[in-house]
Design a protein around this motif. Structure first.
Motif, mmCIF file in Angstrom:
data_model
loop_
_atom_site.group_PDB
_atom_site.id
_atom_site.type_symbol
_atom_site.label_atom_id
_atom_site.label_comp_id
_atom_site.label_asym_id
_atom_site.label_seq_id
_atom_site.Cartn_x
_atom_site.Cartn_y
_atom_site.Cartn_z
ATOM 1 N N UNK A 226 0.624 -1.367 0.027
ATOM 2 C CA UNK A 226 0.112 0.010 0.028
ATOM 3 C C UNK A 226 0.951 1.349 0.050
ATOM 4 N N UNK A 227 0.169 2.557 -0.309
ATOM 5 C CA UNK A 227 1.068 3.742 -0.235
ATOM 6 C C UNK A 227 0.916 4.268 0.973
ATOM 7 N N UNK A 228 1.954 4.966 1.239
ATOM 8 C CA UNK A 228 1.856 6.009 2.279
ATOM 9 C C UNK A 228 1.591 7.455 1.746
ATOM 10 N N UNK A 229 0.830 8.126 2.506
ATOM 11 C CA UNK A 229 0.499 9.315 1.626
ATOM 12 C C UNK A 229 1.212 10.771 1.975
ATOM 13 N N UNK B 278 -5.154 -2.999 9.876
ATOM 14 C CA UNK B 278 -5.002 -4.183 10.783
ATOM 15 C C UNK B 278 -6.120 -4.421 11.514
ATOM 16 N N UNK B 279 -7.030 -3.695 12.059
ATOM 17 C CA UNK B 279 -8.213 -4.026 12.867
ATOM 18 C C UNK B 279 -8.985 -4.758 11.986
ATOM 19 N N UNK B 280 -9.143 -4.523 10.761
ATOM 20 C CA UNK B 280 -10.167 -5.467 9.897
ATOM 21 C C UNK B 280 -9.410 -6.835 9.578
ATOM 22 N N UNK B 281 -8.081 -6.758 9.206
ATOM 23 C CA UNK B 281 -7.160 -7.997 9.014
ATOM 24 C C UNK B 281 -7.434 -9.122 10.118
ATOM 25 N N UNK C 19 -6.831 -6.529 17.098
ATOM 26 C CA UNK C 19 -5.758 -5.359 17.254
ATOM 27 C C UNK C 19 -6.157 -4.257 16.850
ATOM 28 N N UNK C 20 -6.735 -3.338 17.605
ATOM 29 C CA UNK C 20 -7.735 -2.326 17.193
ATOM 30 C C UNK C 20 -6.809 -1.042 16.852
ATOM 31 N N UNK C 21 -5.538 -0.918 17.608
ATOM 32 C CA UNK C 21 -4.751 0.237 17.671
ATOM 33 C C UNK C 21 -3.295 -0.169 17.454
ATOM 34 N N UNK D 252 -0.913 11.392 10.121
ATOM 35 C CA UNK D 252 -2.294 11.108 10.970
ATOM 36 C C UNK D 252 -3.176 10.142 10.196
ATOM 37 N N UNK D 253 -3.070 10.862 8.938
ATOM 38 C CA UNK D 253 -4.080 9.853 7.896
ATOM 39 C C UNK D 253 -3.342 8.417 7.665
ATOM 40 N N UNK D 254 -1.873 8.356 7.582
ATOM 41 C CA UNK D 254 -1.475 7.118 7.548
ATOM 42 C C UNK D 254 -1.741 6.142 8.417
ATOM 43 N N UNK D 255 -1.438 6.655 9.664
ATOM 44 C CA UNK D 255 -1.831 5.803 10.756
ATOM 45 C C UNK D 255 -3.223 5.424 10.926
ATOM 46 N N UNK D 256 -4.141 6.387 10.699
ATOM 47 C CA UNK D 256 -5.603 5.827 10.781
ATOM 48 C C UNK D 256 -5.667 4.959 9.657
ATOM 49 N N UNK D 257 -5.277 5.131 8.537
ATOM 50 C CA UNK D 257 -5.447 4.106 7.440
ATOM 51 C C UNK D 257 -4.875 2.662 7.838
ATOM 52 N N UNK D 258 -3.622 2.691 8.399
ATOM 53 C CA UNK D 258 -2.906 1.218 8.763
ATOM 54 C C UNK D 258 -3.867 0.601 9.826
#
Length: 402
Positions: free
Chosen positions: A131-134, A148-151, A156-158, A138-144
């Motif tokens: 995946x691409x880091x923007x 992870x939470x979904x996978x 592992x929510x945070x 903050x946006x990248x941490x949220x997206x990551x």
């Protein structure tokens, strides 16, 4: 090379011999990792998933060339495994049926143009496109964290709290496992009990107990340790290694542990009086330091990753998190257990620091390796009473299984 890759596709049979090579390599890598991490973590509980770390590094190896690729495979002890990426794909498919959630992904800064072949191969063998880091932290941490939470099915929510501003490339792997015992423990018998932290201190923990638990275990006299196998449902087992004394030399035990002979060493199961603490382990660390010590320093400075991108790429960070929960849950309710203590029953107590390995049984793949120093880190240690001291009575020896 391209040609080799095409030849590989034709001849990639997953033979027993190749599976053994994979299992052996991963076991050696597991031991190397745990010894290094324990030195850093001092007296904390540790849980690692060598498998999920190896999946990340093998995914990276798809994009590495020359010395970098060679070094990656050597550090994981997988250089002699033919068709490694095919083998790991088939292992991932097999594990999809277990109660195991694995998230593993490569993130690359947006100004790097990632090669199409690396994108395709990553998806084919490792089930995820890089995946691409923007560039916006903050946006990248949220997206990551969302990914992870979904996978990991929300387990592992945070995952990440922060990300260095100059991150070029990030490898992450997160894994959650909730084992369901084949024979479950009756929660009515769970009660506070003593866990020996060392020769002088104890702590009160929630101890699961069973009277006639069918358990396979043995004593390894040469190393003064006892080894037991608690089966989970679905071809996975929890192997514990317990010292007969309260303190011990973990690296020595691990380096000499006869993991190849384990299947032969485990005797038939016998009814055993068992005590095992309830545990919830959650361990996160950046692996840069540990992997550098194992010989991968170059990854973080000047690796050859020409098959990922043409520009000079290096790994900024490798992040790992493992979580594990052990409680009374089983799949099948066991038959009602009488609370009559019979003297002839063998006894197996996890009441002192221990090592554990969680194996996928069919191929002997280590999914997790770790050490429990204190099942309840929040509790205050207490000095032992005289009767708890080892020399007061020989009560830290166990009767041998009949």
């Amino acid at each position: 090379s391209e040609e080799e890759g095409e030849d590989e596709d034709q001849s990639c049979d997953i033979t027993w011999k190749n599976s053994q090579r994979l299992a052996d390599g991963l076991m050696k890598f597991s031991i190397d990792l745990l010894i290094e991490v324990q030195q850093e973590s001092k007296r904390n509980n540790v849980i690692l998933s060598p498998l999920s770390i190896a999946l990340s590094l093998s995914n990276l190896a798809l994009g590495a060339a020359n010395q970098t690729e060679k070094r990656l495979l050597e550090v994981m002890h997988l250089e002699s495994v033919p068709c490694l990426h095919h083998m790991l794909l088939s292992l991932r498919r097999r594990l999809a049926e277990a109660t195991l959630s694995i998230a593993s992904r490569v993130y690359v800064q947006k100004e790097f143009e990632v090669k199409e072949k690396f994108l395709e191969d990553s998806e084919e063998f490792y089930g995820t496109k890089p995946a691409t880091l923007s560039g916006n932290n903050e946006d990248d941490i949220m997206a990551i964290n969302k990914w992870v939470k979904e996978a990991t099915n929300g387990q592992i929510p945070a995952f990440l709290q922060q990300l260095p501003g100059d991150t070029v490339m990030l490898l992450l792997n997160a894994i959650h496992f909730h084992g369901f015992w084949r024979n479950k423990f009756d929660a009515n018998f769970t009660a506070p009990d003593i866990f020996h932290l060392d020769d002088r201190f104890v702590v009160l923990v929630e101890m699961m107990k069973a009277q006639k638990y069918t358990l396979s275990w043995f004593t390894l006299e040469s190393q003064d340790i006892q080894v037991a196998r608690f089966p989970f449902k679905g071809n996975i087992s929890f192997v514990v290694i317990v010292p007969k004394q309260y303190s011990w030399n973990t690296p020595h035990v691990l380096e000499n542990f006869p993991y190849r002979q384990l299947c032969r060493l485990f005797p038939r199961e016998v009814p055993t009086t068992v005590k095992i603490p309830k545990i919830k382990l959650d361990y996160q660390l950046e692996l840069n330091n540990v992997l550098s010590k194992l010989g991968l320093e170059e990854l973080f400075t000047s690796p050859d990753l020409r098959n990922i991108a043409d520009e000079h790429l290096f790994v900024s960070s490798i992040q790992h998190q493992s979580t594990l929960e052990l409680n009374e849950d089983g799949v099948e309710a066991s038959a009602a257990t009488g609370v009559v203590v019979s003297r002839s029953l063998s006894t197996f107590s996890l009441d002192r620091p221990f090592l554990f390995i969680i194996f996928e049984e069919e191929m002997g793949i280590p999914l997790f390796i770790g050490s429990v120093q204190n099942p309840k880190p929040s509790a205050a240690p207490q000095m032992k009473e005289p009767q708890d001291l080892p020399d007061a009575a020989d009560n830290n020896e166990y009767p041998m299984p009949k």
